[in-house]
Design a protein around this motif. Sequence first.
Motif, mmCIF file in Angstrom:
data_model
loop_
_atom_site.group_PDB
_atom_site.id
_atom_site.type_symbol
_atom_site.label_atom_id
_atom_site.label_comp_id
_atom_site.label_asym_id
_atom_site.label_seq_id
_atom_site.Cartn_x
_atom_site.Cartn_y
_atom_site.Cartn_z
ATOM 1 N N THR A 1 0.835 -1.209 0.000
ATOM 2 C CA THR A 1 0.000 0.000 0.000
ATOM 3 C C THR A 1 0.865 1.252 0.000
ATOM 4 O O THR A 1 0.598 2.213 -0.746
ATOM 5 C CB THR A 1 -0.926 0.003 1.229
ATOM 6 O OG1 THR A 1 -1.756 -1.167 1.207
ATOM 7 C CG2 THR A 1 -1.809 1.240 1.225
ATOM 8 N N THR B 1 2.637 6.284 -7.028
ATOM 9 C CA THR B 1 1.627 7.096 -7.715
ATOM 10 C C THR B 1 1.979 8.576 -7.661
ATOM 11 O O THR B 1 1.921 9.289 -8.672
ATOM 12 C CB THR B 1 0.240 6.859 -7.088
ATOM 13 O OG1 THR B 1 -0.119 5.485 -7.235
ATOM 14 C CG2 THR B 1 -0.817 7.732 -7.744
ATOM 15 N N LEU C 1 -8.358 10.653 -6.618
ATOM 16 C CA LEU C 1 -9.208 9.574 -7.123
ATOM 17 C C LEU C 1 -8.389 8.327 -7.431
ATOM 18 O O LEU C 1 -8.770 7.211 -7.047
ATOM 19 C CB LEU C 1 -9.950 10.043 -8.378
ATOM 20 C CG LEU C 1 -10.858 9.008 -9.051
ATOM 21 C CD1 LEU C 1 -11.948 8.552 -8.077
ATOM 22 C CD2 LEU C 1 -11.474 9.588 -10.323
ATOM 23 N N VAL C 2 -7.257 8.497 -8.109
ATOM 24 C CA VAL C 2 -6.416 7.355 -8.451
ATOM 25 C C VAL C 2 -5.870 6.687 -7.192
ATOM 26 O O VAL C 2 -5.850 5.453 -7.082
ATOM 27 C CB VAL C 2 -5.261 7.795 -9.377
ATOM 28 C CG1 VAL C 2 -4.227 6.683 -9.531
ATOM 29 C CG2 VAL C 2 -5.799 8.187 -10.745
ATOM 30 N N THR C 3 -5.444 7.487 -6.221
ATOM 31 C CA THR C 3 -4.918 6.928 -4.972
ATOM 32 C C THR C 3 -5.988 6.143 -4.232
ATOM 33 O O THR C 3 -5.729 5.048 -3.701
ATOM 34 C CB THR C 3 -4.381 8.050 -4.076
ATOM 35 O OG1 THR C 3 -3.364 8.779 -4.773
ATOM 36 C CG2 THR C 3 -3.795 7.481 -2.794
ATOM 37 N N TYR C 4 -7.204 6.668 -4.202
ATOM 38 C CA TYR C 4 -8.307 5.959 -3.548
ATOM 39 C C TYR C 4 -8.589 4.625 -4.227
ATOM 40 O O TYR C 4 -8.731 3.590 -3.554
ATOM 41 C CB TYR C 4 -9.558 6.840 -3.556
ATOM 42 C CG TYR C 4 -10.808 6.120 -3.104
ATOM 43 C CD1 TYR C 4 -11.044 5.871 -1.751
ATOM 44 C CD2 TYR C 4 -11.749 5.680 -4.043
ATOM 45 C CE1 TYR C 4 -12.187 5.202 -1.334
ATOM 46 C CE2 TYR C 4 -12.894 5.010 -3.635
ATOM 47 C CZ TYR C 4 -13.108 4.767 -2.280
ATOM 48 O OH TYR C 4 -14.230 4.096 -1.881
ATOM 49 N N LEU C 5 -8.665 4.635 -5.555
ATOM 50 C CA LEU C 5 -8.946 3.396 -6.283
ATOM 51 C C LEU C 5 -7.833 2.375 -6.096
ATOM 52 O O LEU C 5 -8.094 1.171 -5.977
ATOM 53 C CB LEU C 5 -9.141 3.708 -7.771
ATOM 54 C CG LEU C 5 -10.382 4.543 -8.123
ATOM 55 C CD1 LEU C 5 -10.393 4.873 -9.606
ATOM 56 C CD2 LEU C 5 -11.661 3.801 -7.738
ATOM 57 N N GLN C 6 -6.588 2.844 -6.054
ATOM 58 C CA GLN C 6 -5.467 1.930 -5.852
ATOM 59 C C GLN C 6 -5.507 1.307 -4.462
ATOM 60 O O GLN C 6 -5.230 0.102 -4.302
ATOM 61 C CB GLN C 6 -4.152 2.660 -6.062
ATOM 62 C CG GLN C 6 -3.832 2.944 -7.520
ATOM 63 C CD GLN C 6 -2.518 3.664 -7.690
ATOM 64 O OE1 GLN C 6 -2.047 4.323 -6.777
ATOM 65 N NE2 GLN C 6 -1.912 3.538 -8.849
ATOM 66 N N ASN C 7 -5.832 2.087 -3.459
ATOM 67 C CA ASN C 7 -5.920 1.552 -2.096
ATOM 68 C C ASN C 7 -7.025 0.512 -1.993
ATOM 69 O O ASN C 7 -6.853 -0.526 -1.339
ATOM 70 C CB ASN C 7 -6.160 2.682 -1.092
ATOM 71 C CG ASN C 7 -4.940 3.539 -0.878
ATOM 72 O OD1 ASN C 7 -3.823 3.098 -1.109
ATOM 73 N ND2 ASN C 7 -5.136 4.768 -0.435
ATOM 74 N N ARG C 8 -8.144 0.777 -2.661
ATOM 75 C CA ARG C 8 -9.222 -0.210 -2.674
ATOM 76 C C ARG C 8 -8.797 -1.486 -3.371
ATOM 77 O O ARG C 8 -9.070 -2.596 -2.880
ATOM 78 C CB ARG C 8 -10.445 0.388 -3.383
ATOM 79 C CG ARG C 8 -11.084 1.561 -2.676
ATOM 80 C CD ARG C 8 -11.885 1.147 -1.485
ATOM 81 N NE ARG C 8 -13.029 0.321 -1.880
ATOM 82 C CZ ARG C 8 -13.906 -0.197 -1.024
ATOM 83 N NH1 ARG C 8 -13.741 0.013 0.279
ATOM 84 N NH2 ARG C 8 -14.915 -0.928 -1.448
ATOM 85 N N ALA C 9 -8.111 -1.340 -4.501
ATOM 86 C CA ALA C 9 -7.650 -2.512 -5.245
ATOM 87 C C ALA C 9 -6.624 -3.306 -4.439
ATOM 88 O O ALA C 9 -6.622 -4.536 -4.459
ATOM 89 C CB ALA C 9 -7.056 -2.086 -6.580
#
Length: 286
Positions: free
Chosen positions: A211, A218, A272-280
Amino acid sequence: MKFKLFLFAAPALALYGGFFLLPAVQGLRYATTDWDGYSSTFDNVGPANLTEVVSDDDLFRNALTNNLKFLLVVVLGQTALALLLAVLLAVRTKGSQLLRGLFFLPTVLSSVSVAFIWKFVYDPNFGLINTVLDTVGLGSWKSAFLGNEGTAILWVAMAQIWFHAGQMMIIYIAGINQIPQELYEAATTDGAGRWQQFRHVTWPMVAPATTLVIAYTTLQSFKAFDLILGLAGNPPRSGLDVLATRIYTTFANSQLGYAAAESIVFMVAIALVTYLQNRAAKVAHG
């Protein structure tokens, strides 16, 4: 007592407010104007700048597309390479410590130095790669590298991976060294091979490190400003233009209000990209 404790944080809060919060508020204000950056007067244009950035700016859309390509290659490539190096070099031997130092060495270089190194590597006429290909009889595989408009940003991504993979390797090594050896011993007793141990022990246990690596990579990918300018020149060509260079070019063209609007969209994209990456990452580690 509480007031005295607050005094300890006051200098940090003052710096944070003066160098982050205040400029952020000013940026939001400028984004609603047509200010050129030096005139004493300007007009309020409301949300027009933001609307144009999001819906009508082909240059910004091209920079965003390039940035996402760059981000995808760097995050996947750098994370995978850093984890591979960490797994191979986690054992504390003199040889592994020497190799750690060698792989970490590019990180201490400046971005400009890295750009000059890779300009030599990628040079289509006397660069290292094409020279080696000629020497081994594979001249038909020679490439223009940064001269290829469609793939130039991917070659810059390779340079970025070389630049920071060693830094991410250190984070993974720290994570691997925190894994209890009893887990590996139990897995070995159950007949698990090296791949099964990696899949069921190492990979889940380095989730926090992954993470951190993804988030930091990123941010690096979105801030690869000086590396791209060093490789591509100023202003960069369309195929090498990313969000940071696009905003810089807009500032240089005396469109501070519009550049501020681009910066706001830039920050939203990073969030937005950081949030999606953390979820993934959470889904991947189960």
